[in-house]
Design a protein around this motif. Sequence first.
Motif, PDB file in Angstrom:
ATOM      1  N   MET A   1      38.223 -14.380  -2.833  1.00 35.61           N
ATOM      2  CA  MET A   1      38.754 -13.572  -3.935  1.00 35.61           C
ATOM      3  C   MET A   1      37.634 -13.184  -4.898  1.00 35.61           C
ATOM      4  SD  MET A   1      41.984 -13.065  -3.570  1.00 35.61           S
ATOM      5  CE  MET A   1      42.507 -12.611  -5.209  1.00 35.61           C
ATOM      6  N   LYS A   2      37.767 -12.018  -5.482  1.00 32.62           N
ATOM      7  CA  LYS A   2      36.797 -11.601  -6.493  1.00 32.62           C
ATOM      8  C   LYS A   2      37.052 -12.361  -7.787  1.00 32.62           C
ATOM      9  CE  LYS A   2      35.766  -6.849  -5.039  1.00 32.62           C
ATOM     10  NZ  LYS A   2      34.306  -6.881  -5.188  1.00 32.62           N
ATOM     11  N   GLN A   3      35.979 -12.832  -8.392  1.00 35.46           N
ATOM     12  CA  GLN A   3      36.062 -13.557  -9.653  1.00 35.46           C
ATOM     13  C   GLN A   3      35.525 -12.684 -10.784  1.00 35.46           C
ATOM     14  OE1 GLN A   3      37.546 -16.523  -9.948  1.00 35.46           O
ATOM     15  NE2 GLN A   3      37.931 -16.537  -7.732  1.00 35.46           N
ATOM     16  N   PRO A   4      36.272 -12.502 -11.855  1.00 35.47           N
ATOM     17  CA  PRO A   4      35.742 -11.748 -12.992  1.00 35.47           C
ATOM     18  C   PRO A   4      34.532 -12.460 -13.592  1.00 35.47           C
ATOM     19  CG  PRO A   4      38.129 -12.089 -13.177  1.00 35.47           C
ATOM     20  CD  PRO A   4      37.643 -12.980 -12.078  1.00 35.47           C
ATOM     21  N   PHE A   5      33.638 -11.702 -14.200  1.00 34.24           N
ATOM     22  CA  PHE A   5      32.482 -12.300 -14.852  1.00 34.24           C
ATOM     23  C   PHE A   5      32.809 -12.713 -16.281  1.00 34.24           C
ATOM     24  CE2 PHE A   5      31.943  -7.618 -15.184  1.00 34.24           C
ATOM     25  CZ  PHE A   5      31.958  -7.469 -16.563  1.00 34.24           C
ATOM     26  N   VAL A   6      34.073 -12.570 -16.681  1.00 42.27           N
ATOM     27  CA  VAL A   6      34.508 -12.902 -18.030  1.00 42.27           C
ATOM     28  C   VAL A   6      35.771 -13.745 -17.922  1.00 42.27           C
ATOM     29  CG1 VAL A   6      35.872 -10.770 -18.249  1.00 42.27           C
ATOM     30  CG2 VAL A   6      35.008 -11.903 -20.317  1.00 42.27           C
ATOM     31  N   SER A   7      35.958 -14.678 -18.846  1.00 44.65           N
ATOM     32  CA  SER A   7      37.120 -15.560 -18.807  1.00 44.65           C
ATOM     33  C   SER A   7      38.241 -15.026 -19.691  1.00 44.65           C
ATOM     34  CB  SER A   7      36.728 -16.959 -19.278  1.00 44.65           C
ATOM     35  OG  SER A   7      36.444 -16.946 -20.679  1.00 44.65           O
ATOM     36  N   LEU A   8      39.433 -15.584 -19.517  1.00 43.23           N
ATOM     37  CA  LEU A   8      40.561 -15.186 -20.358  1.00 43.23           C
ATOM     38  C   LEU A   8      40.290 -15.518 -21.817  1.00 43.23           C
ATOM     39  CD1 LEU A   8      43.410 -14.103 -20.762  1.00 43.23           C
ATOM     40  CD2 LEU A   8      44.294 -16.384 -20.166  1.00 43.23           C
ATOM     41  N   ASP A   9      39.709 -16.689 -22.085  1.00 45.24           N
ATOM     42  CA  ASP A   9      39.403 -17.038 -23.468  1.00 45.24           C
ATOM     43  C   ASP A   9      38.437 -16.029 -24.087  1.00 45.24           C
ATOM     44  OD1 ASP A   9      41.041 -19.251 -23.375  1.00 45.24           O
ATOM     45  OD2 ASP A   9      39.403 -20.689 -23.011  1.00 45.24           O
ATOM     46  N   GLN A  10      37.427 -15.625 -23.307  1.00 45.61           N
ATOM     47  CA  GLN A  10      36.496 -14.618 -23.818  1.00 45.61           C
ATOM     48  C   GLN A  10      37.213 -13.300 -24.095  1.00 45.61           C
ATOM     49  OE1 GLN A  10      33.652 -15.122 -20.480  1.00 45.61           O
ATOM     50  NE2 GLN A  10      32.039 -15.231 -22.044  1.00 45.61           N
TER      51      GLN A  10
ATOM     52  N   ASP B   1      28.276  -6.647 -17.775  1.00 45.01           N
ATOM     53  CA  ASP B   1      27.705  -7.984 -17.733  1.00 45.01           C
ATOM     54  C   ASP B   1      26.181  -7.900 -17.722  1.00 45.01           C
ATOM     55  OD1 ASP B   1      27.133 -10.667 -17.258  1.00 45.01           O
ATOM     56  OD2 ASP B   1      27.617 -10.548 -15.121  1.00 45.01           O
ATOM     57  N   GLU B   2      25.550  -8.152 -18.870  1.00 43.85           N
ATOM     58  CA  GLU B   2      24.095  -8.049 -18.962  1.00 43.85           C
ATOM     59  C   GLU B   2      23.399  -8.980 -17.969  1.00 43.85           C
ATOM     60  OE1 GLU B   2      20.349  -8.585 -22.074  1.00 43.85           O
ATOM     61  OE2 GLU B   2      22.327  -9.332 -22.645  1.00 43.85           O
ATOM     62  N   LYS B   3      23.854 -10.209 -17.880  1.00 38.34           N
ATOM     63  CA  LYS B   3      23.218 -11.186 -17.001  1.00 38.34           C
ATOM     64  C   LYS B   3      23.238 -10.709 -15.550  1.00 38.34           C
ATOM     65  CE  LYS B   3      23.377 -16.151 -15.848  1.00 38.34           C
ATOM     66  NZ  LYS B   3      23.716 -16.112 -14.409  1.00 38.34           N
ATOM     67  N   GLY B   4      24.394 -10.233 -15.090  1.00 36.97           N
ATOM     68  CA  GLY B   4      24.504  -9.758 -13.720  1.00 36.97           C
ATOM     69  C   GLY B   4      23.631  -8.553 -13.448  1.00 36.97           C
ATOM     70  N   ILE B   5      23.569  -7.637 -14.399  1.00 39.87           N
ATOM     71  CA  ILE B   5      22.759  -6.421 -14.232  1.00 39.87           C
ATOM     72  C   ILE B   5      21.282  -6.782 -14.092  1.00 39.87           C
ATOM     73  CG2 ILE B   5      21.981  -4.291 -15.343  1.00 39.87           C
ATOM     74  CD1 ILE B   5      24.793  -4.200 -16.703  1.00 39.87           C
ATOM     75  N   ARG B   6      20.821  -7.639 -14.986  1.00 33.11           N
ATOM     76  CA  ARG B   6      19.397  -8.012 -14.951  1.00 33.11           C
ATOM     77  C   ARG B   6      19.053  -8.764 -13.664  1.00 33.11           C
ATOM     78  NH1 ARG B   6      16.548  -7.140 -19.562  1.00 33.11           N
ATOM     79  NH2 ARG B   6      17.671  -6.918 -21.533  1.00 33.11           N
ATOM     80  N   GLU B   7      19.899  -9.692 -13.268  1.00 35.83           N
ATOM     81  CA  GLU B   7      19.615 -10.466 -12.059  1.00 35.83           C
ATOM     82  C   GLU B   7      19.602  -9.565 -10.829  1.00 35.83           C
ATOM     83  OE1 GLU B   7      22.578 -13.515 -12.060  1.00 35.83           O
ATOM     84  OE2 GLU B   7      21.435 -14.827 -13.429  1.00 35.83           O
ATOM     85  N   ASN B   8      20.502  -8.599 -10.772  1.00 37.53           N
ATOM     86  CA  ASN B   8      20.545  -7.693  -9.627  1.00 37.53           C
ATOM     87  C   ASN B   8      19.307  -6.804  -9.584  1.00 37.53           C
ATOM     88  OD1 ASN B   8      22.028  -6.751  -7.308  1.00 37.53           O
ATOM     89  ND2 ASN B   8      22.456  -4.879  -8.441  1.00 37.53           N
ATOM     90  N   ALA B   9      18.877  -6.301 -10.737  1.00 34.33           N
ATOM     91  CA  ALA B   9      17.670  -5.471 -10.798  1.00 34.33           C
ATOM     92  C   ALA B   9      16.454  -6.266 -10.311  1.00 34.33           C
ATOM     93  CB  ALA B   9      17.443  -4.970 -12.222  1.00 34.33           C
ATOM     94  N   ARG B  10      16.410  -7.535 -10.649  1.00 33.33           N
ATOM     95  CA  ARG B  10      15.275  -8.370 -10.227  1.00 33.33           C
ATOM     96  C   ARG B  10      15.329  -8.664  -8.729  1.00 33.33           C
ATOM     97  NH1 ARG B  10      15.680 -12.276 -15.623  1.00 33.33           N
ATOM     98  NH2 ARG B  10      15.135 -10.594 -17.077  1.00 33.33           N
ATOM     99  N   ARG B  11      16.541  -8.829  -8.190  1.00 31.96           N
ATOM    100  CA  ARG B  11      16.659  -9.028  -6.739  1.00 31.96           C
ATOM    101  C   ARG B  11      16.160  -7.809  -5.978  1.00 31.96           C
ATOM    102  NH1 ARG B  11      21.557 -11.753  -8.077  1.00 31.96           N
ATOM    103  NH2 ARG B  11      22.727  -9.811  -7.912  1.00 31.96           N
ATOM    104  N   LEU B  12      16.528  -6.625  -6.456  1.00 32.38           N
ATOM    105  CA  LEU B  12      16.074  -5.397  -5.806  1.00 32.38           C
ATOM    106  C   LEU B  12      14.555  -5.296  -5.857  1.00 32.38           C
ATOM    107  CD1 LEU B  12      16.557  -2.554  -4.563  1.00 32.38           C
ATOM    108  CD2 LEU B  12      16.731  -1.702  -6.923  1.00 32.38           C
ATOM    109  N   LYS B  13      13.984  -5.545  -7.012  1.00 29.78           N
ATOM    110  CA  LYS B  13      12.530  -5.454  -7.171  1.00 29.78           C
ATOM    111  C   LYS B  13      11.823  -6.446  -6.257  1.00 29.78           C
ATOM    112  CE  LYS B  13       9.030  -5.317 -10.835  1.00 29.78           C
ATOM    113  NZ  LYS B  13       8.815  -5.445 -12.310  1.00 29.78           N
ATOM    114  N   ALA B  14      12.366  -7.659  -6.149  1.00 28.64           N
ATOM    115  CA  ALA B  14      11.757  -8.674  -5.288  1.00 28.64           C
ATOM    116  C   ALA B  14      11.851  -8.286  -3.819  1.00 28.64           C
ATOM    117  CB  ALA B  14      12.427 -10.029  -5.524  1.00 28.64           C
ATOM    118  N   ALA B  15      12.960  -7.627  -3.438  1.00 25.71           N
ATOM    119  CA  ALA B  15      13.162  -7.246  -2.036  1.00 25.71           C
ATOM    120  C   ALA B  15      12.151  -6.213  -1.576  1.00 25.71           C
ATOM    121  CB  ALA B  15      14.581  -6.726  -1.837  1.00 25.71           C
ATOM    122  N   PHE B  16      11.613  -5.423  -2.508  1.00 22.92           N
ATOM    123  CA  PHE B  16      10.640  -4.386  -2.161  1.00 22.92           C
ATOM    124  C   PHE B  16       9.264  -4.675  -2.763  1.00 22.92           C
ATOM    125  CE2 PHE B  16      14.593  -2.260  -1.235  1.00 22.92           C
ATOM    126  CZ  PHE B  16      14.292  -1.485  -0.130  1.00 22.92           C
TER     127      PHE B  16
END
Length: 418
Positions: free
Chosen positions: A1-10, A26-41
């Motif tokens: 199942m897909k999990q939201p990056f934000v909680s109900l309390d948030q 989601d700032e954290k997710g965006i930054r981590e994904n950009a770094r994964r792409l950069k590392a892959a190339f």
Amino acid sequence: MKQPFVSLDQLNAITAQYPTPFHLYDEKGIRENARRLKAAFAWNPGFKEYFAVKATPTPAILKLLREEGCGTDCSSLTELMMSDRCGFTGSEIMFSSNETPPEEFELAARLGATINLDDFTHIDFLEKTIGHIPETICCRFNPGGVFAIGASKEGFQVMDNPGDAKYGFTREQLFEGFRKLKAMGAKRFGVHAFLASNTLSNEYYPTLAGILFELVKELQQETGCHICFVNLSGGVGVPYRPDQPANDIEAIGEGVRKKYEEILVPAGMDDVAIYTELGRFMLAPYGCLVTRATHEKHTYKEYIGVDACAANLMRPAMYGAYHHITVMGKEDAPCDHKYDVVGSLCENNDKFAVDRMLPRIDMGDLLVIHDTGAHGFSMGYNYNGRLRSAELLLRQDGTVEQIRRAETPDDYFATLVW
């Protein structure tokens, strides 16, 4: 199942300050994904990601990506203006458009952007418009026919139809165009191609790279043009459905590297930079549309009405696209109710989900519609006089920042002449 990056309390805390509906990133997710792409190339010293502005034209997001080393891919005057205002300069901007008005070429040239020509006739048009041909130039290639990748290990086939696409040079036009551009003063060349969209196959980029690497090898040999970069464009997709496999960007980068070393290195072209123009892959999973259940209707079907509509997210209405929905606080409840989740537009296709099995939805429940970080807010519109929602950014420290306010009726009426 897909999990939201934000909680109900948030979300309860956020909605106390910002009314639904809104898009949340989601700032954290965006930054981590950009770094994964950069590392892959990282094996390619000249690699650069040019984020497709059309996917998410929001300054706070663009600035965040610039901090991660990305450039921008623009296709209009206002996207160029936005890139400029966000601090992107010169070769950090790729301008790829079609049927381009002269003022857009003029601004692209003034900003020092790399211009990617879509058609052979645009060579003379560009020269006439700006008075010269830039020393660095790119051309978009369309091989025609049908592009297909056989069944991959993920178990499905990727296919698209370039022959029906309005974009790009034919092979013959590309060779003639490079010779012409060189004679007109161009010194550094690039080739761009986009052959399939939202692919869920680690084979797409390596297959496309193999096609383009063979092409540029022949182009350089036959025309004497110095090929500086190959732009693989977009097309690397995301799994909108929870049962779909995600792309492995490390495997994709490695697949492109193997083609590079097999084709370009022996040809003495190991200085060619690799560019990408990913929008959906970069942002889609890291944005969601948050909406609240406001009505229920029991007629021939069971309907849940929400305060968002297709004006906030038109992909389901436009394409019948699937977006997963989480009923917040009921993530572990059985999905034993069949609903159409609908908005308020006077159009019967204003549906976020049709016959979707979900937990029981009560009025006031918060719903998270997943994967709206790209081609979500950006495709919004004002049909029925509906107003565009706010955009919020969930920062890495858990705080929330409004990065675009919601439209007001004053905004809607601002351009009218009474």
